[in-house]
Write a protein that holds these residues in place. Structure first.
Motif, PDB file in Angstrom:
ATOM      1  N   THR A  88      -3.640   2.721   6.739  1.00 53.22           N
ATOM      2  CA  THR A  88      -2.846   2.009   5.735  1.00 53.22           C
ATOM      3  C   THR A  88      -1.409   2.515   5.773  1.00 53.22           C
ATOM      4  OG1 THR A  88      -4.804   1.844   4.318  1.00 53.22           O
ATOM      5  CG2 THR A  88      -2.667   1.434   3.277  1.00 53.22           C
ATOM      6  N   PRO A  89      -0.469   1.667   6.200  1.00 55.61           N
ATOM      7  CA  PRO A  89       0.938   2.112   6.294  1.00 55.61           C
ATOM      8  C   PRO A  89       1.454   2.687   4.973  1.00 55.61           C
ATOM      9  CG  PRO A  89       0.655  -0.019   7.350  1.00 55.61           C
ATOM     10  CD  PRO A  89      -0.633   0.284   6.633  1.00 55.61           C
ATOM     11  N   ASN A  90       2.377   3.608   5.107  1.00 60.00           N
ATOM     12  CA  ASN A  90       3.079   4.254   3.983  1.00 60.00           C
ATOM     13  C   ASN A  90       2.216   5.209   3.168  1.00 60.00           C
ATOM     14  OD1 ASN A  90       5.505   2.873   4.624  1.00 60.00           O
ATOM     15  ND2 ASN A  90       4.732   1.076   3.547  1.00 60.00           N
ATOM     16  N   THR A  91       1.051   5.586   3.682  1.00 61.20           N
ATOM     17  CA  THR A  91       0.262   6.614   3.014  1.00 61.20           C
ATOM     18  C   THR A  91       0.472   7.930   3.754  1.00 61.20           C
ATOM     19  OG1 THR A  91      -1.715   6.252   4.363  1.00 61.20           O
ATOM     20  CG2 THR A  91      -1.536   4.965   2.313  1.00 61.20           C
ATOM     21  N   PHE A  92       0.194   9.002   3.071  1.00 63.08           N
ATOM     22  CA  PHE A  92       0.292  10.316   3.714  1.00 63.08           C
ATOM     23  C   PHE A  92      -0.677  10.385   4.886  1.00 63.08           C
ATOM     24  CE2 PHE A  92      -0.926  14.702   4.401  1.00 63.08           C
ATOM     25  CZ  PHE A  92       0.307  15.334   4.457  1.00 63.08           C
ATOM     26  N   ALA A  93      -1.898   9.876   4.686  1.00 64.33           N
ATOM     27  CA  ALA A  93      -2.914   9.905   5.740  1.00 64.33           C
ATOM     28  C   ALA A  93      -2.444   9.147   6.980  1.00 64.33           C
ATOM     29  CB  ALA A  93      -4.223   9.317   5.220  1.00 64.33           C
ATOM     30  N   HIS A  94      -1.749   8.038   6.798  1.00 66.21           N
ATOM     31  CA  HIS A  94      -1.227   7.255   7.927  1.00 66.21           C
ATOM     32  C   HIS A  94      -0.158   8.045   8.676  1.00 66.21           C
ATOM     33  CE1 HIS A  94       1.229   3.930   9.759  1.00 66.21           C
ATOM     34  NE2 HIS A  94       0.007   3.599  10.163  1.00 66.21           N
ATOM     35  N   ARG A  95       0.753   8.653   7.923  1.00 69.81           N
ATOM     36  CA  ARG A  95       1.799   9.468   8.566  1.00 69.81           C
ATOM     37  C   ARG A  95       1.175  10.659   9.290  1.00 69.81           C
ATOM     38  NH1 ARG A  95       3.835   8.825   3.531  1.00 69.81           N
ATOM     39  NH2 ARG A  95       3.843  11.055   3.068  1.00 69.81           N
ATOM     40  N   PHE A  96       0.164  11.273   8.668  1.00 68.89           N
ATOM     41  CA  PHE A  96      -0.526  12.408   9.278  1.00 68.89           C
ATOM     42  C   PHE A  96      -1.199  11.987  10.587  1.00 68.89           C
ATOM     43  CE2 PHE A  96      -4.480  14.866   9.830  1.00 68.89           C
ATOM     44  CZ  PHE A  96      -3.951  16.145   9.954  1.00 68.89           C
ATOM     45  N   SER A  97      -1.931  10.886  10.563  1.00 66.45           N
ATOM     46  CA  SER A  97      -2.627  10.456  11.784  1.00 66.45           C
ATOM     47  C   SER A  97      -1.636  10.086  12.881  1.00 66.45           C
ATOM     48  CB  SER A  97      -3.587   9.297  11.494  1.00 66.45           C
ATOM     49  OG  SER A  97      -2.887   8.140  11.100  1.00 66.45           O
ATOM     50  N   ASN A  98      -0.535   9.439  12.524  1.00 65.51           N
ATOM     51  CA  ASN A  98       0.498   9.144  13.524  1.00 65.51           C
ATOM     52  C   ASN A  98       1.036  10.432  14.128  1.00 65.51           C
ATOM     53  OD1 ASN A  98       0.391   6.369  13.401  1.00 65.51           O
ATOM     54  ND2 ASN A  98       2.080   6.188  11.949  1.00 65.51           N
TER      55      ASN A  98
END
Length: 176
Positions: A88-98
Motif C-alpha cells: 500500500t503506497p505511502n505506508t511505512f511498511a511500503h517504504r520499508f519493503s522498497n
C-alpha cells in the motif's frame, strides 16, 4: 538454534531490525520485522510460514538474554510479500519493503553485508545514554547552583536590611 550469533542492525527511518548470523545465514528478529511491516498479530503471520522458516533463539538484548522468535531470509521475504501494508503506497511498511528490495538486498549481494554491527550500535547507545545522564546531572547541578545563588543573594539582602541599619543607628548614637 543455540549457537552464539553475530548480530547486526538494519535501521530504516528510526526503526531497527536486528539480524542474527546463524551458521552463515541471516535470521531476522520476527518482532522487529512485524513492527516494520505494521503487522499487528505477529503470531498469526508466523503461523503462515513454513516450519523451517521460523524458530527461536536465545539472543542478547539490553535487558539480558531472551528467547526471541526469528525468521529465516525466505520467511522475511514471505512476510513482506504477504503484508497488505507493504504493497500500500505511502505506508511505512511500503517504504520499508522498497528499501529492503532496492537497497538492502543489492548491498548484501554486492558487499556481503548491510547494517551496523550490534556490538558497535549497543556501545554507541550505551555511551549516548551515559552522555544524556551526565548532561541531566549537570543540568540539575546548574539549576541547584542558580537556586543557591538566588538564596544567598536574598539572604545577603536580608542581613543587610536587618543589621546594617542598626549598625548605622548604633554608630550615630555612639557619636552623640
Amino acid at each position: 538454534m543455540t549457537n552464539k550469533p553475530d548480530v547486526s542492525v538494519l535501521c530504516f527511518e528510526g526503526h531497527k531490525v536486528r539480524v542474527l548470523q546463524l551458521s552463515g545465514d541471516p535470521w531476522f528478529i520476527a518482532k522487529d520485522v512485524c513492527q516494520a511491516l505494521e503487522i499487528v498479530n505477529h503470531r498469526m503471520a508466523l503461523k503462515a510460514l513454513d516450519h523451517d522458516e521460523k524458530g527461536v533463539n536465545l539472543t542478547y538484548t539490553p535487558g539480558g538474554q531472551q528467547l526471541m522468535r526469528i525468521v529465516s531470509e525466505s520467511g522475511f521475504y514471505k512476510l513482506i510479500a504477504r503484508s497488505r501494508k507493504a504493497s500500500t503506497p505511502n505506508t511505512f511498511a511500503h517504504r520499508f519493503s522498497n528499501w529492503v528490495f532496492r537497497e538492502v538486498i543489492p548491498s548484501i549481494r554486492k558487499h556481503g553485508a548491510y547494517g551496523v554491527p550490534w556490538a558497535l550500535l549497543h556501545d554507541f547507545t550505551r555511551r549516548s545514554a551515559d552522555s544524556v545522564e551526565r548532561g541531566s546531572q549537570a543540568g540539575k547541578a546548574l539549576v541547584i547552583r542558580k537556586i543557591e545563588k538566588h538564596q544567598l543573594a536574598h539572604e545577603e539582602k536580608h542581613l543587610l536590611d536587618c543589621f546594617q541599619p542598626r549598625l548605622a543607628l548604633g554608630g550615630e548614637s555612639d557619636a552623640e
